[in-house]
Design a protein around this motif. Structure first.
Motif, mmCIF file in Angstrom:
data_model
loop_
_atom_site.group_PDB
_atom_site.id
_atom_site.type_symbol
_atom_site.label_atom_id
_atom_site.label_comp_id
_atom_site.label_asym_id
_atom_site.label_seq_id
_atom_site.Cartn_x
_atom_site.Cartn_y
_atom_site.Cartn_z
ATOM 1 N N TYR A 10 0.838 -1.202 0.000
ATOM 2 C CA TYR A 10 0.000 0.000 0.000
ATOM 3 C C TYR A 10 0.870 1.248 0.000
ATOM 4 O O TYR A 10 1.821 1.358 0.773
ATOM 5 N N ARG A 11 0.506 2.207 -0.866
ATOM 6 C CA ARG A 11 1.241 3.472 -0.921
ATOM 7 C C ARG A 11 0.266 4.634 -1.020
ATOM 8 O O ARG A 11 -0.482 4.741 -1.978
ATOM 9 N N ASP A 12 0.274 5.477 -0.004
ATOM 10 C CA ASP A 12 -0.450 6.738 -0.056
ATOM 11 C C ASP A 12 0.585 7.795 -0.386
ATOM 12 O O ASP A 12 1.371 8.202 0.462
ATOM 13 N N VAL A 13 0.597 8.237 -1.629
ATOM 14 C CA VAL A 13 1.694 9.081 -2.115
ATOM 15 C C VAL A 13 1.386 10.568 -2.031
ATOM 16 O O VAL A 13 2.066 11.390 -2.635
ATOM 17 N N GLY A 14 0.330 10.931 -1.291
ATOM 18 C CA GLY A 14 0.019 12.341 -1.131
ATOM 19 C C GLY A 14 -0.691 12.962 -2.308
ATOM 20 O O GLY A 14 -0.682 14.180 -2.483
ATOM 21 N N TYR A 15 -1.326 12.127 -3.126
ATOM 22 C CA TYR A 15 -2.021 12.602 -4.321
ATOM 23 C C TYR A 15 -3.511 12.632 -4.001
ATOM 24 O O TYR A 15 -4.126 11.619 -3.722
ATOM 25 N N LYS A 16 -4.122 13.814 -4.025
ATOM 26 C CA LYS A 16 -5.517 13.975 -3.631
ATOM 27 C C LYS A 16 -6.453 13.536 -4.750
ATOM 28 O O LYS A 16 -6.149 13.667 -5.935
ATOM 29 N N ASP A 17 -7.625 13.012 -4.360
ATOM 30 C CA ASP A 17 -8.604 12.587 -5.359
ATOM 31 C C ASP A 17 -9.058 13.757 -6.229
ATOM 32 O O ASP A 17 -9.255 13.608 -7.442
ATOM 33 N N VAL A 18 -9.208 14.934 -5.630
ATOM 34 C CA VAL A 18 -9.604 16.122 -6.387
ATOM 35 C C VAL A 18 -8.544 16.470 -7.426
ATOM 36 O O VAL A 18 -8.859 16.783 -8.586
ATOM 37 N N THR A 19 -7.286 16.401 -7.031
ATOM 38 C CA THR A 19 -6.199 16.716 -7.958
ATOM 39 C C THR A 19 -6.141 15.706 -9.092
ATOM 40 O O THR A 19 -5.917 16.071 -10.253
ATOM 41 N N ALA A 20 -6.340 14.439 -8.761
ATOM 42 C CA ALA A 20 -6.303 13.400 -9.788
ATOM 43 C C ALA A 20 -7.383 13.631 -10.845
ATOM 44 O O ALA A 20 -7.133 13.517 -12.048
ATOM 45 N N LEU A 21 -8.601 13.970 -10.400
ATOM 46 C CA LEU A 21 -9.687 14.213 -11.352
ATOM 47 C C LEU A 21 -9.425 15.476 -12.161
ATOM 48 O O LEU A 21 -9.630 15.495 -13.384
ATOM 49 N N ALA A 22 -8.963 16.535 -11.506
ATOM 50 C CA ALA A 22 -8.669 17.780 -12.218
ATOM 51 C C ALA A 22 -7.575 17.563 -13.263
ATOM 52 O O ALA A 22 -7.677 18.046 -14.405
ATOM 53 N N ASP A 23 -6.531 16.831 -12.886
ATOM 54 C CA ASP A 23 -5.442 16.557 -13.833
ATOM 55 C C ASP A 23 -5.947 15.773 -15.036
ATOM 56 O O ASP A 23 -5.557 16.032 -16.183
ATOM 57 N N TYR A 24 -6.813 14.815 -14.775
ATOM 58 C CA TYR A 24 -7.326 13.979 -15.860
ATOM 59 C C TYR A 24 -8.204 14.789 -16.805
ATOM 60 O O TYR A 24 -8.096 14.663 -18.031
ATOM 61 N N LEU A 25 -9.087 15.612 -16.255
ATOM 62 C CA LEU A 25 -9.971 16.410 -17.109
ATOM 63 C C LEU A 25 -9.183 17.432 -17.915
ATOM 64 O O LEU A 25 -9.491 17.695 -19.083
ATOM 65 N N GLU A 26 -8.169 18.000 -17.302
ATOM 66 C CA GLU A 26 -7.332 18.963 -18.017
ATOM 67 C C GLU A 26 -6.622 18.303 -19.196
ATOM 68 O O GLU A 26 -6.484 18.895 -20.270
ATOM 69 N N ALA A 27 -6.195 17.054 -19.008
ATOM 70 C CA ALA A 27 -5.484 16.336 -20.075
ATOM 71 C C ALA A 27 -6.430 15.706 -21.089
ATOM 72 O O ALA A 27 -6.014 15.394 -22.213
ATOM 73 N N ASN A 28 -7.718 15.531 -20.701
ATOM 74 C CA ASN A 28 -8.663 14.819 -21.580
ATOM 75 C C ASN A 28 -10.002 15.559 -21.662
ATOM 76 O O ASN A 28 -11.048 15.003 -21.301
ATOM 77 N N PRO A 29 -10.023 16.795 -22.143
ATOM 78 C CA PRO A 29 -11.284 17.552 -22.162
ATOM 79 C C PRO A 29 -12.343 16.963 -23.085
ATOM 80 O O PRO A 29 -13.531 17.257 -22.922
ATOM 81 N N ALA A 30 -11.937 16.135 -24.048
ATOM 82 C CA ALA A 30 -12.895 15.533 -24.983
ATOM 83 C C ALA A 30 -13.347 14.149 -24.533
ATOM 84 O O ALA A 30 -13.992 13.436 -25.308
ATOM 85 N N VAL A 31 -13.032 13.764 -23.300
ATOM 86 C CA VAL A 31 -13.391 12.436 -22.819
ATOM 87 C C VAL A 31 -14.894 12.203 -22.958
ATOM 88 O O VAL A 31 -15.706 13.093 -22.700
ATOM 89 N N GLU A 32 -15.252 11.005 -23.375
ATOM 90 C CA GLU A 32 -16.660 10.673 -23.599
ATOM 91 C C GLU A 32 -17.176 9.763 -22.487
ATOM 92 O O GLU A 32 -16.421 8.978 -21.909
ATOM 93 N N PRO A 33 -18.464 9.855 -22.173
ATOM 94 C CA PRO A 33 -19.040 8.934 -21.183
ATOM 95 C C PRO A 33 -18.875 7.490 -21.647
ATOM 96 O O PRO A 33 -18.980 7.200 -22.839
ATOM 97 N N ARG A 34 -18.601 6.638 -20.714
ATOM 98 C CA ARG A 34 -18.428 5.222 -21.042
ATOM 99 C C ARG A 34 -19.783 4.636 -21.426
ATOM 100 O O ARG A 34 -20.690 4.531 -20.598
ATOM 101 N N GLY A 35 -19.950 4.282 -22.679
ATOM 102 C CA GLY A 35 -21.214 3.719 -23.133
ATOM 103 C C GLY A 35 -21.447 2.315 -22.628
ATOM 104 O O GLY A 35 -22.582 1.916 -22.368
ATOM 105 N N ALA A 36 -20.389 1.569 -22.466
ATOM 106 C CA ALA A 36 -20.501 0.171 -22.052
ATOM 107 C C ALA A 36 -20.828 0.058 -20.573
ATOM 108 O O ALA A 36 -20.269 0.783 -19.738
ATOM 109 N N GLN A 37 -21.725 -0.832 -20.243
ATOM 110 C CA GLN A 37 -22.007 -1.145 -18.852
ATOM 111 C C GLN A 37 -20.848 -1.954 -18.261
ATOM 112 O O GLN A 37 -20.229 -2.769 -18.950
#
Length: 681
Positions: free
Chosen positions: A492-519
């Motif tokens: 287990y590693r808690d590397v000091g990376y916040k969930d909010v930061t992870a989501l913000a970083d992902y959206l910034e890098a992937n603004p065209a991300v599409e909703p997952r159509g597959a269940q």
């Protein structure tokens, strides 16, 4: 100079609200002096007062410390002052927290693992210079030399009080490797004992107190009580107060507790003759009449104003919307509600799971196989258009960190079973979000604990004996929402990376991300005889999301060998069933090809990209899985087979505790009646 400091037993021990623990020596010399040491730990930038969660906030903590103590006090922390911080502090890189702790009068601090989040250079070149008090790390070495001071001596009423600071050796696993390259974290207790001996035998100090960013209760027995008088712990976010075998206290987390110890010291014998521990929670603090410190309050107000400005900054402009689960109710304006169904899949829950996985992989520079997210941690929808930092924070407002660890396939499969809770509960199912490429089939009519048929990752079946790298919130790794299987994590590693930061970083890098159509999951119940030439009926559920604005499949196809069956999907919303993730149903007839025998795969797909597999054995036995008690091979018996494999693996690993008896309780007749009514209209 060796001196005995073993004292009498505590009269009482409890850690709720404000409590006093008093050492009662056999005899107290007449000539004594007093001093006090107060402590907070794991503050994590929780600057603001919050009576709902019990956070005193920086201003009230400072005011309380001033109220209960005078010039004889030393105000300390046990580390993690910053890093993994609340939004109001994190948005400014904790600059306001550093100022607030200075204004609050902190005298000395241990270094915490989160002070290394942005690297050892950031710690030494930014955090240390910005702190008006020494930050200690006696067990932190590089190239054989300490990179932080080992101790600091504060004098109060003529007593030389030495503080020795250390951090948990687990920092090596809690921080990104690049941030601590070449740094060694040695045994904190051994290092403290060594420094204490040098200070006492060298006549540099009269008292030694350990400030340890590690769990005080579990490590207290290792201190040399001839040299170390007391310890203030941290890191584990627990509250603790005891004397055996050493005066030991710990102040929880987020500024919820201020611990204050009043010491009585005999200068002649150089012994602590008495100590009284008082721990103040919010109610106890308010009972003292303490008021917020005005200087610190002004800094907090400034931080709040700045957070409002910075929080309005844009993270990304999204091309698509993402929603939470829905019970298909309507709000007061007649619009469909969302977020009231934590039992169904949702595009936003899947997005956050993938964002955690992908962002952690990028952060660490290593492969991460899977990401999971709990629906209860997602508190707002994510509409298309401009997204601000505040929007991202409001989606995940709990301040959890994203951690990474290793789980076996058996752990993962058991976690899937644990989505189903007590049938009588207000939330009988708590859905997990999954990162891209993960899906599974299950039988909703099977007994609880035996429902999962097969799970796959990028088309390959999850192997119960294999180990997978998984990213998710610390809340889930701690077994939150009843997912005990996740507590079996290793590495287990808690590397000091916040969930909010992870989501913000992902959206910034992937603004065209599409909703997952597959269940991510599909319910499958098979009726009929599994034999060549026979026709079986596949009763399918959970083929669609529970919100109309999310992708909605209209057709489903089942394939077995050369045989194919298709059907339209019933997309009607039935609230009772949506609670169990059963929205989107269909019945498919499938004739088993002549000559087909042995273990085969039924592949189920939809026009939105869903694909799950159902292993079956073609041997002429009855496939009935609903109320049929036959022993025939079927989707249900495949599920039982997986559970048997899990049990075998658990036994090998000594993990029989994986299987709580309640997981194997039968489905209630009410649920069976509801499901049968839907599948057989």
């Amino acid at each position: 100079m060796n001196k005995s400091r073993r004292l009498g037993r505590l009269i009482a021990a409890t850690t709720t609200a404000s409590v006093a623990l008093t050492l009662a020596p056999a005899a107290i010399a007449q000539e004594t002096v007093e001093f006090s040491v107060s402590n907070i730990t794991d503050f994590h930038g929780y600057l603001e007062f919050d009576d709902y969660n019990g956070y005193l906030g920086a201003a009230l903590l400072a005011g309380l410390n001033n109220q209960i103590n005078g010039d004889e006090n030393v105000f300390t922390t046990s580390g993690d002052n910053v890093g993994g911080s609340n939004f109001v502090s994190a948005i400014s890189n904790d600059e306001d927290t550093l100022q607030a702790l200075n204004a609050a009068g902190v005298d000395v601090s241990a270094v915490g693992n989160h002070e290394f989040d942005q690297g050892q250079d950031d710690l030494r070149n930014r955090i240390v210079p910005a702190s008006d008090y020494p930050i200690l790390g006696a067990n932190v070495y590089r190239n054989g030399e300490r990179i932080l001071p080992a101790h600091d001596i504060q004098e109060r009423n003529g007593v030389r009080i030495a503080f020795v600071g250390t951090v948990t050796p687990q920092t090596a696993k809690k921080v990104a490797p690049s941030a601590i390259e070449g740094v060694e974290f040695r045994d904190p207790v051994a290092e403290t004992n060594q420094v204490a001996r040098e200070l006492i035998d060298g006549d540099q100090a009269d008292v030694v107190i350990a400030l340890m960013h590690d769990d005080a209760a579990s490590l207290a027995a290792g201190f040399d009580t001839d040299y170390v008088d007391a310890v203030f712990g941290g890191d584990s976010h627990v509250v603790h107060a005891a004397q055996t075998p050493i005066i030991a206290a710990q102040s929880g987390e987020y500024g919820k507790i201020l611990t204050d110890i009043d010491f009585t010291f005999n200068p002649t014998t150089r012994e602590i003759t008495a100590a009284e521990i008082t721990q103040y929670d919010l109610a106890a603090a308010q009972a003292t009449g303490a008021t917020p410190d005005a200087t610190v309050a002004a800094i907090v107000d400034q931080a709040r104003t700045q957070a409002d400005v910075l929080g309005a900054e844009q993270v990304a402009t999204l091309a698509n919307s993402f929603s939470r689960g829905n019970d298909y109710g309507l709000d007061q304006n007649g619009n469909p509600t969302t977020g009231n169904n934590r039992g169904s899949e949702s595009t936003l829950n899947h997005l956050i799971a993938e964002a955690g996985r992908a962002s952690m992989a990028d952060f660490l520079g290593e492969e991460v196989d899977l990401g999971f997210m709990n629906a209860g941690g997602v508190r707002q929808d994510l509409p298309a258009g401009e997204v601000t930092y505040r929007d991202v924070f409001n989606i995940q407002p709990f301040g959890n960190g994203i951690a990474v660890g290793k789980l076996t396939g058996a752990d993962i499969l058991l976690a899937l079973e644990q989505q189903w809770k007590d049938a009588a509960a207000s939330r009988p199912r708590l859905a997990l979000g999954f990162s891209d490429g993960f899906s599974y089939s299950y039988d909703p009519t099977a007994p609880q604990g035996e429902r999962v048929i097969e799970a796959t990752l990028h088309g390959e079946a999850i192997d119960p004996a294999r180990t997978y790298s998984v990213a998710m919130s610390s809340f889930l790794f701690d077994g939150g929402d009843g997912f005990d299987a996740f507590t079996n994590v290793t590495d287990y590693r808690d590397v000091g990376y916040k969930d909010v930061t992870a989501l913000a970083d992902y959206l910034e890098a992937n603004p065209a991300v599409e909703p997952r159509g597959a269940q991510g999951d599909v319910g499958v119940t098979i009726d009929g005889t599994l034999a060549a030439g026979e026709t079986v009926t596949l009763n399918l559920t959970s083929l669609n999301y529970s919100t109309e604005t999310e992708p909605q499949a209209t057709a489903v196809t089942a394939t077995l060998g050369d045989a194919t069956g298709t059907a339209d999907i019933d997309t009607r919303f039935i609230p009772e069933f949506d609670r169990y993730n059963e929205h989107g149903t269909a019945t498919v007839e499938l004739t088993i090809p002549e000559g087909l025998t042995g273990t085969q795969q039924i592949i189920i797909t939809t026009d939105t990209g869903t694909e799950v597999t159902v292993p079956v054995t073609i041997d002429g036995t009855d496939a009935g899985t609903g109320d049929d008690d036959s022993d025939g091979s079927s989707a249900g018996s495949s599920a039982a087979g997986i559970v048997a494999i899990l049990a075998a693996v658990a036994g090998i690993l000594g993990g029989v505790q994986f299987f709580a008896p309640e997981l194997f309780a039968g489905v209630t007749s009410q649920i069976e009646a509801q499901i049968n009514a839907l599948l057989n209209p």
